[in-house]
Every structure is written in C-alpha cells, then in structure tokens.
Design a protein around this motif. Structure first.
Motif, mmCIF file in Angstrom:
data_model
loop_
_atom_site.group_PDB
_atom_site.id
_atom_site.type_symbol
_atom_site.label_atom_id
_atom_site.label_comp_id
_atom_site.label_asym_id
_atom_site.label_seq_id
_atom_site.Cartn_x
_atom_site.Cartn_y
_atom_site.Cartn_z
ATOM 1 N N VAL A 171 36.195 30.371 36.447
ATOM 2 C CA VAL A 171 35.074 30.392 37.390
ATOM 3 C C VAL A 171 34.354 29.062 37.227
ATOM 4 O O VAL A 171 34.005 28.657 36.119
ATOM 5 N N ILE A 172 34.120 28.370 38.350
ATOM 6 C CA ILE A 172 33.503 27.041 38.307
ATOM 7 C C ILE A 172 32.055 27.152 38.762
ATOM 8 O O ILE A 172 31.763 27.686 39.835
ATOM 9 N N ILE A 173 31.164 26.627 37.935
ATOM 10 C CA ILE A 173 29.733 26.640 38.203
ATOM 11 C C ILE A 173 29.267 25.186 38.283
ATOM 12 O O ILE A 173 29.558 24.392 37.387
ATOM 13 N N ASP A 174 28.524 24.828 39.355
ATOM 14 C CA ASP A 174 28.026 23.451 39.459
ATOM 15 C C ASP A 174 26.792 23.270 38.588
ATOM 16 O O ASP A 174 26.317 24.212 37.946
ATOM 17 N N LYS A 175 26.237 22.040 38.570
ATOM 18 C CA LYS A 175 25.121 21.738 37.672
ATOM 19 C C LYS A 175 23.839 22.490 38.037
ATOM 20 O O LYS A 175 22.929 22.581 37.230
ATOM 21 N N ASN A 176 23.783 23.036 39.250
ATOM 22 C CA ASN A 176 22.606 23.814 39.666
ATOM 23 C C ASN A 176 22.765 25.298 39.382
ATOM 24 O O ASN A 176 21.906 26.097 39.732
ATOM 25 N N GLY A 177 23.886 25.689 38.794
ATOM 26 C CA GLY A 177 24.119 27.078 38.452
ATOM 27 C C GLY A 177 24.761 27.892 39.560
ATOM 28 O O GLY A 177 24.893 29.099 39.452
ATOM 29 N N LYS A 178 25.188 27.210 40.631
ATOM 30 C CA LYS A 178 25.819 27.894 41.757
ATOM 31 C C LYS A 178 27.329 27.932 41.544
ATOM 32 O O LYS A 178 27.946 26.942 41.170
ATOM 33 N N GLU A 205 38.137 29.447 47.178
ATOM 34 C CA GLU A 205 38.455 30.732 47.794
ATOM 35 C C GLU A 205 39.815 31.253 47.340
ATOM 36 O O GLU A 205 40.007 32.449 47.174
ATOM 37 N N LYS A 206 40.749 30.343 47.138
ATOM 38 C CA LYS A 206 42.082 30.742 46.678
ATOM 39 C C LYS A 206 41.982 31.408 45.300
ATOM 40 O O LYS A 206 42.603 32.446 45.048
ATOM 41 N N ALA A 207 41.197 30.812 44.415
ATOM 42 C CA ALA A 207 41.020 31.386 43.077
ATOM 43 C C ALA A 207 40.274 32.717 43.153
ATOM 44 O O ALA A 207 40.620 33.678 42.455
ATOM 45 N N LYS A 208 39.256 32.781 44.017
ATOM 46 C CA LYS A 208 38.510 34.033 44.176
ATOM 47 C C LYS A 208 39.427 35.147 44.667
ATOM 48 O O LYS A 208 39.349 36.285 44.205
ATOM 49 N N LYS A 209 40.295 34.821 45.618
ATOM 50 C CA LYS A 209 41.226 35.815 46.155
ATOM 51 C C LYS A 209 42.142 36.339 45.042
ATOM 52 O O LYS A 209 42.353 37.543 44.905
ATOM 53 N N ALA A 210 42.686 35.434 44.233
ATOM 54 C CA ALA A 210 43.563 35.838 43.128
ATOM 55 C C ALA A 210 42.802 36.709 42.134
ATOM 56 O O ALA A 210 43.338 37.700 41.631
ATOM 57 N N GLN A 211 41.543 36.359 41.867
ATOM 58 C CA GLN A 211 40.732 37.149 40.946
ATOM 59 C C GLN A 211 40.442 38.542 41.508
ATOM 60 O O GLN A 211 40.454 39.521 40.768
ATOM 61 N N ARG A 212 40.206 38.631 42.810
ATOM 62 C CA ARG A 212 39.974 39.933 43.442
ATOM 63 C C ARG A 212 41.230 40.799 43.335
ATOM 64 O O ARG A 212 41.131 42.002 43.059
ATOM 65 N N GLU A 213 42.380 40.200 43.576
ATOM 66 C CA GLU A 213 43.647 40.945 43.512
ATOM 67 C C GLU A 213 43.899 41.505 42.122
ATOM 68 O O GLU A 213 44.527 42.546 41.969
ATOM 69 N N LYS A 214 43.420 40.794 41.101
ATOM 70 C CA LYS A 214 43.584 41.251 39.723
ATOM 71 C C LYS A 214 42.477 42.188 39.282
ATOM 72 O O LYS A 214 42.501 42.687 38.165
ATOM 73 N N GLY A 215 41.500 42.372 40.140
ATOM 74 C CA GLY A 215 40.389 43.242 39.786
ATOM 75 C C GLY A 215 39.363 42.563 38.915
ATOM 76 O O GLY A 215 38.559 43.229 38.249
ATOM 77 N N LEU A 216 39.332 41.237 38.909
ATOM 78 C CA LEU A 216 38.385 40.493 38.083
ATOM 79 C C LEU A 216 37.067 40.211 38.815
ATOM 80 O O LEU A 216 36.101 39.802 38.199
ATOM 81 N N ARG A 217 37.083 40.392 40.119
ATOM 82 C CA ARG A 217 35.883 40.148 40.942
ATOM 83 C C ARG A 217 35.571 41.407 41.735
ATOM 84 O O ARG A 217 36.448 42.111 42.157
ATOM 85 N N LYS A 218 34.291 41.625 41.970
ATOM 86 C CA LYS A 218 33.896 42.773 42.770
ATOM 87 C C LYS A 218 33.306 42.341 44.106
ATOM 88 O O LYS A 218 32.968 43.172 44.924
ATOM 89 N N ASP A 219 33.159 41.034 44.349
ATOM 90 C CA ASP A 219 32.598 40.569 45.626
ATOM 91 C C ASP A 219 33.648 40.366 46.685
ATOM 92 O O ASP A 219 34.786 40.410 46.528
#
Length: 82
Positions: free
Chosen positions: A56-63, A68-82
């Motif tokens: 998970v990549i966080i910028d210097k402002n905490g955002k 999106e490709k990584a988020k999709k893979a994380q969702r498929e693995k059940g690592l994300r709930k958004d």
C-alpha cells in the motif's frame, strides 16, 4: 516452493554453473540447468508479484496512492474492503 526446496534448487544451479565454467556440461546437465533456472524464475516472480500486490503506497500527506491495479488484486485476495 518452500525455502528448503528453493535452497536446493539454488545450490544445484550454482553447482552446474561452476561445472560449466570449469569443464562444460553434458546435454542432460544443460537441460537440467535450464529447467532449474525456469523453476527458480517462476518462484521469484511469484514472490515478487505477491510482495507488490500486498504493498500500500501512502504519499507524504498521508493519502493512499496505491494503483488501481494493485487495489483490484488486493480486493480479489480479500485484503481490501473498499
């Protein structure tokens, strides 16, 4: 491939490399070397992909700025709930 098997593959690749440098390899040994190298690369790529997909990549402002490709893979693995 577990760590023990990975070490055996790496050790054998190194043995064949050193033999190739000193005296050359038989056709059977060359085929074995290619197969072991292929197996090693598959394992390396799978581990690297796993590591990237779990990042998970966080910028210097905490955002969060995870792709999106990584988020999709994380969702498929059940690592994300958004």
């Amino acid at each position: 491939m577990d760590k023990n098997e990975e070490k055996k593959v790496t050790d054998r690749i190194n043995e064949l490399y050193h033999k190739k440098q000193k005296e050359g390899l038989t056709p059977e040994e060359e085929a074995e070397r290619k197969e072991l190298h292929k197996k090693f690369l598959e394992n390396f790529r799978a581990g690297f992909r796993q590591q990237l997909e779990d990042t998970v990549i966080i910028d210097k402002n905490g955002k969060e700025v995870t792709s999106e490709k990584a988020k999709k893979a994380q969702r498929e693995k059940g690592l994300r709930k958004d």
